[in-house]
Design a protein around this motif. Structure first.
Motif, PDB file in Angstrom:
ATOM      1  N   LEU A  48     -13.565  76.540 -54.307  1.00  0.00           N
ATOM      2  CA  LEU A  48     -14.257  77.785 -53.942  1.00  0.00           C
ATOM      3  C   LEU A  48     -15.598  77.563 -53.806  1.00  0.00           C
ATOM      4  CD1 LEU A  48     -12.647  80.140 -56.673  1.00  0.00           C
ATOM      5  CD2 LEU A  48     -12.087  80.173 -54.195  1.00  0.00           C
ATOM      6  N   PRO A  49     -16.299  78.408 -52.924  1.00  0.00           N
ATOM      7  CA  PRO A  49     -17.679  78.320 -52.699  1.00  0.00           C
ATOM      8  C   PRO A  49     -18.494  78.209 -54.195  1.00  0.00           C
ATOM      9  CG  PRO A  49     -17.016  80.051 -51.332  1.00  0.00           C
ATOM     10  CD  PRO A  49     -15.845  79.624 -52.456  1.00  0.00           C
ATOM     11  N   GLY A  50     -19.888  77.702 -54.351  1.00  0.00           N
ATOM     12  CA  GLY A  50     -20.465  77.538 -55.486  1.00  0.00           C
ATOM     13  C   GLY A  50     -20.741  78.910 -56.133  1.00  0.00           C
ATOM     14  N   ASP A  51     -21.012  78.889 -57.612  1.00  0.00           N
ATOM     15  CA  ASP A  51     -21.373  80.062 -58.293  1.00  0.00           C
ATOM     16  C   ASP A  51     -22.450  81.039 -57.631  1.00  0.00           C
ATOM     17  OD1 ASP A  51     -20.347  81.289 -61.216  1.00  0.00           O
ATOM     18  OD2 ASP A  51     -22.866  81.554 -60.636  1.00  0.00           O
ATOM     19  N   LYS A  52     -22.292  82.133 -57.432  1.00  0.00           N
ATOM     20  CA  LYS A  52     -23.698  83.080 -56.887  1.00  0.00           C
ATOM     21  C   LYS A  52     -24.542  83.193 -57.903  1.00  0.00           C
ATOM     22  CE  LYS A  52     -23.537  87.363 -55.969  1.00  0.00           C
ATOM     23  NZ  LYS A  52     -23.663  88.823 -55.452  1.00  0.00           N
ATOM     24  N   ASP A  57     -17.325  79.781 -58.150  1.00  0.00           N
ATOM     25  CA  ASP A  57     -17.640  80.846 -58.773  1.00  0.00           C
ATOM     26  C   ASP A  57     -16.291  81.694 -59.146  1.00  0.00           C
ATOM     27  OD1 ASP A  57     -18.493  83.565 -59.206  1.00  0.00           O
ATOM     28  OD2 ASP A  57     -19.999  83.304 -57.795  1.00  0.00           O
ATOM     29  N   PHE A  58     -16.625  81.862 -60.542  1.00  0.00           N
ATOM     30  CA  PHE A  58     -15.436  82.574 -61.192  1.00  0.00           C
ATOM     31  C   PHE A  58     -15.133  83.718 -60.687  1.00  0.00           C
ATOM     32  CE2 PHE A  58     -13.187  85.081 -64.425  1.00  0.00           C
ATOM     33  CZ  PHE A  58     -12.087  84.505 -64.691  1.00  0.00           C
ATOM     34  N   SER A  59     -16.228  84.582 -60.422  1.00  0.00           N
ATOM     35  CA  SER A  59     -15.958  85.877 -59.926  1.00  0.00           C
ATOM     36  C   SER A  59     -15.262  85.802 -58.494  1.00  0.00           C
ATOM     37  CB  SER A  59     -17.370  86.802 -59.781  1.00  0.00           C
ATOM     38  OG  SER A  59     -17.805  86.738 -61.127  1.00  0.00           O
ATOM     39  N   SER A  60     -15.322  84.969 -57.665  1.00  0.00           N
ATOM     40  CA  SER A  60     -14.684  84.423 -56.584  1.00  0.00           C
ATOM     41  C   SER A  60     -13.193  84.103 -56.981  1.00  0.00           C
ATOM     42  CB  SER A  60     -15.313  83.537 -55.597  1.00  0.00           C
ATOM     43  OG  SER A  60     -16.586  84.187 -55.132  1.00  0.00           O
ATOM     44  N   ALA A  61     -13.116  83.327 -57.767  1.00  0.00           N
ATOM     45  CA  ALA A  61     -11.774  82.952 -58.308  1.00  0.00           C
ATOM     46  C   ALA A  61     -10.927  83.959 -58.607  1.00  0.00           C
ATOM     47  CB  ALA A  61     -11.843  81.826 -59.276  1.00  0.00           C
ATOM     48  N   ALA A  62     -11.415  85.044 -59.005  1.00  0.00           N
ATOM     49  CA  ALA A  62     -10.722  86.290 -59.630  1.00  0.00           C
ATOM     50  C   ALA A  62      -9.909  87.054 -58.488  1.00  0.00           C
ATOM     51  CB  ALA A  62     -11.772  87.360 -60.361  1.00  0.00           C
ATOM     52  N   VAL A  77      -0.723  78.641 -57.231  1.00  0.00           N
ATOM     53  CA  VAL A  77      -1.893  78.320 -56.809  1.00  0.00           C
ATOM     54  C   VAL A  77      -2.598  77.400 -57.719  1.00  0.00           C
ATOM     55  CG1 VAL A  77      -4.092  79.250 -55.734  1.00  0.00           C
ATOM     56  CG2 VAL A  77      -1.984  80.140 -55.147  1.00  0.00           C
ATOM     57  N   ARG A  78      -3.576  76.670 -57.278  1.00  0.00           N
ATOM     58  CA  ARG A  78      -4.334  75.749 -58.106  1.00  0.00           C
ATOM     59  C   ARG A  78      -5.837  75.875 -57.560  1.00  0.00           C
ATOM     60  NH1 ARG A  78      -3.521  71.356 -61.824  1.00  0.00           N
ATOM     61  NH2 ARG A  78      -5.542  69.986 -61.999  1.00  0.00           N
ATOM     62  N   ILE A  79      -6.773  76.335 -58.323  1.00  0.00           N
ATOM     63  CA  ILE A  79      -7.977  76.588 -58.016  1.00  0.00           C
ATOM     64  C   ILE A  79      -9.090  75.321 -58.500  1.00  0.00           C
ATOM     65  CG2 ILE A  79      -9.902  78.104 -57.693  1.00  0.00           C
ATOM     66  CD1 ILE A  79      -7.961  80.104 -58.470  1.00  0.00           C
ATOM     67  N   LYS A  80      -9.652  74.596 -57.870  1.00  0.00           N
ATOM     68  CA  LYS A  80     -10.326  73.503 -58.530  1.00  0.00           C
ATOM     69  C   LYS A  80     -11.895  73.642 -58.952  1.00  0.00           C
ATOM     70  CE  LYS A  80      -9.026  69.632 -57.834  1.00  0.00           C
ATOM     71  NZ  LYS A  80      -8.275  68.660 -58.915  1.00  0.00           N
ATOM     72  N   ASP A  81     -12.289  73.060 -59.811  1.00  0.00           N
ATOM     73  CA  ASP A  81     -13.833  72.888 -60.262  1.00  0.00           C
ATOM     74  C   ASP A  81     -14.221  74.243 -60.500  1.00  0.00           C
ATOM     75  OD1 ASP A  81     -13.324  70.511 -59.979  1.00  0.00           O
ATOM     76  OD2 ASP A  81     -14.477  70.320 -58.069  1.00  0.00           O
ATOM     77  N   VAL A  82     -13.645  75.265 -61.167  1.00  0.00           N
ATOM     78  CA  VAL A  82     -14.198  76.728 -61.502  1.00  0.00           C
ATOM     79  C   VAL A  82     -14.870  76.690 -62.719  1.00  0.00           C
ATOM     80  CG1 VAL A  82     -13.579  79.009 -61.504  1.00  0.00           C
ATOM     81  CG2 VAL A  82     -12.074  77.613 -60.311  1.00  0.00           C
ATOM     82  N   GLY A  83     -16.142  77.229 -62.573  1.00  0.00           N
ATOM     83  CA  GLY A  83     -16.970  77.586 -63.722  1.00  0.00           C
ATOM     84  C   GLY A  83     -16.190  78.400 -64.918  1.00  0.00           C
ATOM     85  N   ILE A  84     -16.150  78.086 -65.968  1.00  0.00           N
ATOM     86  CA  ILE A  84     -15.399  78.960 -67.178  1.00  0.00           C
ATOM     87  C   ILE A  84     -16.457  79.063 -68.220  1.00  0.00           C
ATOM     88  CG2 ILE A  84     -13.217  78.100 -66.511  1.00  0.00           C
ATOM     89  CD1 ILE A  84     -13.361  76.362 -68.919  1.00  0.00           C
ATOM     90  N   ASN A  85     -17.718  79.517 -67.875  1.00  0.00           N
ATOM     91  CA  ASN A  85     -18.733  79.845 -68.841  1.00  0.00           C
ATOM     92  C   ASN A  85     -18.378  81.036 -69.675  1.00  0.00           C
ATOM     93  OD1 ASN A  85     -20.948  81.336 -69.991  1.00  0.00           O
ATOM     94  ND2 ASN A  85     -22.225  79.855 -68.770  1.00  0.00           N
ATOM     95  N   PRO A  86     -18.298  80.703 -71.198  1.00  0.00           N
ATOM     96  CA  PRO A  86     -17.643  81.799 -71.822  1.00  0.00           C
ATOM     97  C   PRO A  86     -18.265  83.153 -71.570  1.00  0.00           C
ATOM     98  CG  PRO A  86     -18.046  79.795 -73.285  1.00  0.00           C
ATOM     99  CD  PRO A  86     -18.761  79.614 -71.828  1.00  0.00           C
ATOM    100  N   THR A  87     -19.454  83.191 -71.180  1.00  0.00           N
ATOM    101  CA  THR A  87     -20.307  84.575 -71.061  1.00  0.00           C
ATOM    102  C   THR A  87     -19.801  85.235 -69.442  1.00  0.00           C
ATOM    103  OG1 THR A  87     -22.179  83.647 -69.775  1.00  0.00           O
ATOM    104  CG2 THR A  87     -22.107  84.178 -72.295  1.00  0.00           C
ATOM    105  N   ARG A  88     -18.780  84.643 -68.735  1.00  0.00           N
ATOM    106  CA  ARG A  88     -18.416  85.049 -67.420  1.00  0.00           C
ATOM    107  C   ARG A  88     -16.927  85.152 -67.287  1.00  0.00           C
ATOM    108  NH1 ARG A  88     -21.310  83.356 -63.240  1.00  0.00           N
ATOM    109  NH2 ARG A  88     -19.882  84.354 -61.819  1.00  0.00           N
ATOM    110  N   ILE A  89     -16.020  84.963 -68.335  1.00  0.00           N
ATOM    111  CA  ILE A  89     -14.583  84.774 -68.144  1.00  0.00           C
ATOM    112  C   ILE A  89     -14.059  85.916 -68.955  1.00  0.00           C
ATOM    113  CG2 ILE A  89     -14.518  82.558 -67.254  1.00  0.00           C
ATOM    114  CD1 ILE A  89     -13.488  81.826 -70.130  1.00  0.00           C
ATOM    115  N   GLY A  90     -14.603  87.059 -69.083  1.00  0.00           N
ATOM    116  CA  GLY A  90     -13.928  88.396 -69.868  1.00  0.00           C
ATOM    117  C   GLY A  90     -12.499  88.554 -68.985  1.00  0.00           C
ATOM    118  N   PHE A  91     -12.553  88.490 -67.795  1.00  0.00           N
ATOM    119  CA  PHE A  91     -11.605  88.807 -66.988  1.00  0.00           C
ATOM    120  C   PHE A  91     -10.516  87.842 -67.246  1.00  0.00           C
ATOM    121  CE2 PHE A  91      -9.276  88.378 -62.614  1.00  0.00           C
ATOM    122  CZ  PHE A  91      -8.876  89.744 -62.557  1.00  0.00           C
TER     123      PHE A  91
END
Length: 437
Positions: free
Chosen positions: A18-22, A237-242, A256-270
């Motif tokens: 995915l593209p980088g985290d916004k 970007d986790f929001s794109s991974a969503a 599907v496998r999504i590579k190198d996704v940010g999983i910062n705890p403040t971002r992954i409520g979804f």
């Protein structure tokens, strides 16, 4: 605008990057500008919003070079290196650009004006101007909205409680705090994304973070030395991974496998909500990248159950509610979203627009003042719908089109580039079928 015709999908399969985290891309540019030296950002997100930040910094005298589509080089000029802009700084459609720059410009020795396109001029700005005034800033809004006129002042430290949980407001205060005459302390009752704190710490700024009785206390001590430049690789970007996760959960026989996704705890409520719904998602290869936790996500088709979402969880998934609504149309039972009135002041009123467009597709969904209720599963039917120029709604409607009977026509998917350039190409690589006019 480029309308897109989406066809019902039988399967999604493959591996994607995915593209980088916004959020991180924005902050890397802004903080690189006030560092002393050259900051290099790889896997930079070349979205409309991040390019707006790059353009705004150039207006302020900062050299930002994009040698290729996914690299940004910022030649930082130090804490006092901004130059007085010759004209109003155009933040285009980016609320992050406008709000974070307000914090940075509050202490500069000149007057500046921040403006943007009509969509941005409808978003509330007093929520950032008001706390900055408590630090001594001189900021004028137009009845609470942009354009914003900022007259640089000497700032003082303060202890501020965030009335509305907002990473943008928090970041603006922290950036202003760098220039204050004493420490700045923020109190937040709900955890918001902490990319600014992590990045400032890596640049040598002293930030103390404590938690007690549900309150997170963040204290920034103004630096007495130049900020260190960064060499940073931005996680996916986790929001794109969503959107990929949701599509793979709904389309039959998908894996599907999504590579190198940010999983910062403040971002992954979804992600937490998806687990509650019964989603089959595995986290693999956890590691640290750019001072941020990163992993691969493996997802396959799953039967979903309805959930209730409220309280602190809302803050940790505020960008994912449009795609959550699509998932809820296919989940068994009644999904309820509460405490999400912040959705009304995003790029669109995301409560009203999501309800309107999903109803057109045949969803059983009702609007609430602070959220919505959805009964599922519903059989969606292809029909012309509108993204209202909102990138996250546009991509959500595309995913809905993958499970709707017939053909779904979305009036504008170009706006997806605000956060996820290449969205259609990624979806096509996994097996989605569409026609763009």
């Amino acid at each position: 605008m480029s309308p897109v015709r989406v066809f019902q999908c039988s399967r999604l399969e493959g591996t994607v990057y995915l593209p980088g985290d916004k959020s991180i891309s924005h902050r890397a540019l802004l903080l690189g500008a006030i560092a002393q030296g050259t900051t290099t950002v790889s896997n930079f997100l070349p979205s409309g919003d991040c390019l707006a930040t790059a353009g705004a910094l150039r207006d302020l005298g900062i050299e930002v070079v994009l040698p290729d589509s996914h690299t940004a080089i910022v030649h930082g000029r130090g804490l006092r290196g901004f130059r007085c802009p010759e004209k109003p700084v155009n933040c285009v459609r980016s609320g992050t650009t406008m709000r974070l720059l307000t914090g940075l410009l509050a202490a500069q020795p000149f007057e500046s004006t921040l403006t943007g396109e009509e969509q941005l001029l409808r978003r509330p700005m007093e929520r950032v101007a008001s706390p900055l005034r408590q630090m001594g800033a001189h900021i004028c809004t137009m009845n609470g909205y942009a354009p914003i006129i900022i007259t640089g002042q000497n700032l003082r430290g303060a202890c501020l409680a965030l009335d509305v949980p907002s990473a943008q407001v928090k970041s603006a205060i922290l950036l202003a705090g760098i220039y204050a005459d004493s420490p700045a302390t923020l109190l937040e009752a709900a955890p918001t994304r902490d990319h600014t704190e992590r990045m400032l710490g890596a640049m040598g700024v002293n930030i103390d973070i404590r938690e007690s009785k549900g309150i997170r206390e963040i204290t920034l001590i103004p630096p007495t030395h130049p900020l260190l430049p960064l060499e940073i690789k931005v996680p996916g970007d986790f929001s794109s991974a969503a959107f990929i996760l949701a599509a793979a959960l709904l389309a039959p026989q998908s894996r599907v496998r999504i590579k190198d996704v940010g999983i910062n705890p403040t971002r992954i409520g979804f992600l937490d909500v998806l687990y509650q719904m019964g989603a089959d998602i595995r986290i693999a290869g956890e590691r640290i990248m750019a001072n941020e936790p990163v992993a691969d996500l493996e997802v396959q088709t799953s039967e979903l159950e309805a959930v209730e979402i409220k309280g602190d969880l809302v803050v940790r998934m505020i960008d994912e509610f449009p795609i959550l609504a699509v998932l809820a149309t296919q989940a068994r039972g009644r999904t309820i979203v509460r405490d999400a009135s912040e959705l009304r002041v995003k790029e669109t009123d995301r409560i009203a627009t999501v309800v309107k467009e999903l109803k057109r597709l045949g969803a059983r969904i009702e609007e609430r003042p602070d959220g919505f209720e959805i009964w599922g599963p519903s059989q969606l039917r292809g029909i012309p719908v509108s993204s209202h120029g909102d990138h996250r709604l546009a991509m959500s409607l595309f995913v809905a089109g993958l499970v709707a009977q017939g053909e779904t026509v979305i009036d504008d998917l170009d706006c997806a580039a605000d956060s996820f350039p290449g969205f259609l190409t990624v979806m096509q690589s996994l097996g989605a079928h569409y026609v763009q006019y």
